[in-house]
Design a protein around this motif. Structure first.
Motif, PDB file in Angstrom:
ATOM      1  N   TYR A 126       0.813  -1.203   0.000  1.00 25.03           N
ATOM      2  CA  TYR A 126       0.000   0.000   0.000  1.00 25.03           C
ATOM      3  C   TYR A 126       0.855   1.264   0.000  1.00 25.03           C
ATOM      4  O   TYR A 126       0.644   2.170  -0.799  1.00 25.03           O
ATOM      5  CB  TYR A 126      -0.935   0.008   1.217  1.00 25.03           C
ATOM      6  N   TYR A 127       1.817   1.333   0.919  1.00 30.15           N
ATOM      7  CA  TYR A 127       2.548   2.587   1.046  1.00 30.15           C
ATOM      8  C   TYR A 127       3.467   2.858  -0.142  1.00 30.15           C
ATOM      9  O   TYR A 127       3.885   3.994  -0.361  1.00 30.15           O
ATOM     10  CB  TYR A 127       3.315   2.664   2.371  1.00 30.15           C
ATOM     11  N   VAL A 128       3.781   1.840  -0.939  1.00 25.38           N
ATOM     12  CA  VAL A 128       4.553   2.076  -2.158  1.00 25.38           C
ATOM     13  C   VAL A 128       3.771   2.967  -3.114  1.00 25.38           C
ATOM     14  O   VAL A 128       4.333   3.858  -3.771  1.00 25.38           O
ATOM     15  CB  VAL A 128       4.922   0.739  -2.825  1.00 25.38           C
ATOM     16  N   TYR A 129       2.466   2.776  -3.176  1.00 22.62           N
ATOM     17  CA  TYR A 129       1.632   3.619  -4.028  1.00 22.62           C
ATOM     18  C   TYR A 129       1.527   5.031  -3.468  1.00 22.62           C
ATOM     19  O   TYR A 129       1.527   6.011  -4.227  1.00 22.62           O
ATOM     20  CB  TYR A 129       0.235   3.002  -4.165  1.00 22.62           C
ATOM     21  N   PHE A 130       1.442   5.145  -2.152  1.00 22.24           N
ATOM     22  CA  PHE A 130       1.417   6.483  -1.551  1.00 22.24           C
ATOM     23  C   PHE A 130       2.711   7.232  -1.861  1.00 22.24           C
ATOM     24  O   PHE A 130       2.699   8.415  -2.212  1.00 22.24           O
ATOM     25  CB  PHE A 130       1.238   6.377  -0.029  1.00 22.24           C
ATOM     26  N   ASP A 131       3.835   6.525  -1.712  1.00 25.11           N
ATOM     27  CA  ASP A 131       5.134   7.158  -1.941  1.00 25.11           C
ATOM     28  C   ASP A 131       5.317   7.569  -3.399  1.00 25.11           C
ATOM     29  O   ASP A 131       6.059   8.512  -3.689  1.00 25.11           O
ATOM     30  CB  ASP A 131       6.261   6.213  -1.528  1.00 25.11           C
ATOM     31  N   THR A 132       4.671   6.870  -4.318  1.00 28.48           N
ATOM     32  CA  THR A 132       4.784   7.232  -5.732  1.00 28.48           C
ATOM     33  C   THR A 132       4.215   8.626  -5.984  1.00 28.48           C
ATOM     34  O   THR A 132       4.811   9.436  -6.710  1.00 28.48           O
ATOM     35  CB  THR A 132       4.049   6.204  -6.604  1.00 28.48           C
ATOM     36  N   VAL A 133       3.076   8.911  -5.371  1.00 31.44           N
ATOM     37  CA  VAL A 133       2.482  10.247  -5.503  1.00 31.44           C
ATOM     38  C   VAL A 133       3.418  11.295  -4.921  1.00 31.44           C
ATOM     39  O   VAL A 133       3.656  12.349  -5.516  1.00 31.44           O
ATOM     40  CB  VAL A 133       1.114  10.290  -4.795  1.00 31.44           C
ATOM     41  N   ARG A 134       3.971  11.005  -3.744  1.00 29.47           N
ATOM     42  CA  ARG A 134       4.897  11.946  -3.110  1.00 29.47           C
ATOM     43  C   ARG A 134       6.147  12.165  -3.962  1.00 29.47           C
ATOM     44  O   ARG A 134       6.605  13.295  -4.128  1.00 29.47           O
ATOM     45  CB  ARG A 134       5.287  11.430  -1.731  1.00 29.47           C
ATOM     46  N   ASP A 135       6.706  11.072  -4.507  1.00 30.75           N
ATOM     47  CA  ASP A 135       7.929  11.180  -5.306  1.00 30.75           C
ATOM     48  C   ASP A 135       7.708  12.036  -6.543  1.00 30.75           C
ATOM     49  O   ASP A 135       8.578  12.832  -6.922  1.00 30.75           O
ATOM     50  CB  ASP A 135       8.416   9.787  -5.710  1.00 30.75           C
TER      51      ASP A 135
END
Length: 298
Positions: A126-135
């Motif tokens: 899940y948090y990999v997808y969140f981090d993609t938006v942040r990146d």
């Protein structure tokens, strides 16, 4: 009424950095006491592996950690949204303020993403997808920050008219000792721009590659095995971030006299600390938390 100083975003850096670092740390229980099971059977607990003991003693999986992180997150959201509102309310200089507003949005995005990553601590997918938006937004912020500097100075043509032909001072701090005896040219200025903006391309691409590797179970944070993708993503990130940081240093070194009226030091430090330093700080925290014995954190 005059517009606010863009450096005010540094007021929320503490809250953002706490939440961002919290999603990557593992420490002992805050009360510092041993559990009842370990007191009753010390021999049995000593036979457990460091990874098992760290997982049992982790603090970030508790409701207290999530509440504390949530408080800092909402504090960052409220403060930054107020600053953005003030800029939009007194929108007297659009060419500069539009870049500033875009930069300010990194604080709520970064903080909220880190809080969600903490809430889904056990669910790596899940948090990999969140981090993609942040990146992706991090890369956008770098572009906007460089564009803001160019706007302050009147564009590339005006910058070159001021620095063309001037000798490059030798400095070990800015790593220009190898450029001693040379003068500023358009090629030097464009190298600074290209070195910085390459990060805007590499960051989103690596973020989407991470998602692909994650779907094939070839990416796990902290897995330095050559069979996984984490080590290669980290190496590419480190090279790209270092090059972008060097490009910004060279740009500031060449234009610091022109940027002096805009007080750029705090602005440079704020952007670098939120984006660049958090990456290296995350690596320095993640590695020992995964591979060292938890006794090291007592």
């Amino acid at each position: 009424m005059s517009t606010m100083d863009p450096s005010e975003v540094s007021l929320t850096t503490v809250a953002t950095t706490f939440v961002a670092n919290a999603s990557e740390m593992s420490i002992f229980d805050g009360n510092g006491s041993k559990s009842s099971s370990s007191m009753q059977a010390p021999v049995e607990s000593s036979t457990k592996s460091p990874e098992q003991y760290a997982l049992k003693a982790i603090f970030l999986q508790t409701a207290s950690a999530q509440v504390i992180a949530g408080l800092f997150t909402w504090a960052a959201l409220i403060i930054t949204c107020h600053q953005i509102y003030q800029y939009l309310r007194f929108y007297t200089h659009p060419p500069e303020q539009r870049w500033i507003v875009r930069i300010l949005f990194i604080v709520p995005i970064y903080a909220f993403d880190s809080w969600l990553s903490l809430l889904f601590f056990r669910n790596e997918e899940y948090y990999v997808y969140f981090d993609t938006v942040r990146d992706c937004y991090e890369a956008f912020v770098i572009y906007n920050f460089l564009s803001l500097c160019y706007e302050y100075l009147g564009g590339e043509g005006n910058i070159m008219s001021e620095i063309r032909g001037k000798p490059i001072k030798s400095s070990y701090v800015y790593c220009t000792c190898c450029l001693s005896g040379r003068t500023y040219t358009i090629a030097h200025l464009r190298f600074c721009k290209q070195a910085t903006l390459q990060f805007c391309f590499v960051k989103p691409v690596m973020a989407f590659i991470t998602i692909i590797l994650q779907s094939f179970n070839h990416y796990h944070d902290g897995d330095w095995s050559p069979d996984g993708g984490y080590i290669y993503i980290t190496i590419i990130y480190n090279f790209s971030i270092s090059l972008a940081l060097y490009g910004l240093f060279l740009f500031y070194f060449a234009t610091k006299d022109m940027l002096a009226p805009f007080d750029p030091v705090i602005k440079f430090f704020t952007v670098k600390s939120v984006i660049f330093l958090s990456f290296w700080q995350g690596l320095s925290i993640l590695y020992p938390s995964l591979y060292c014995c938890p006794i090291c954190f007592s």
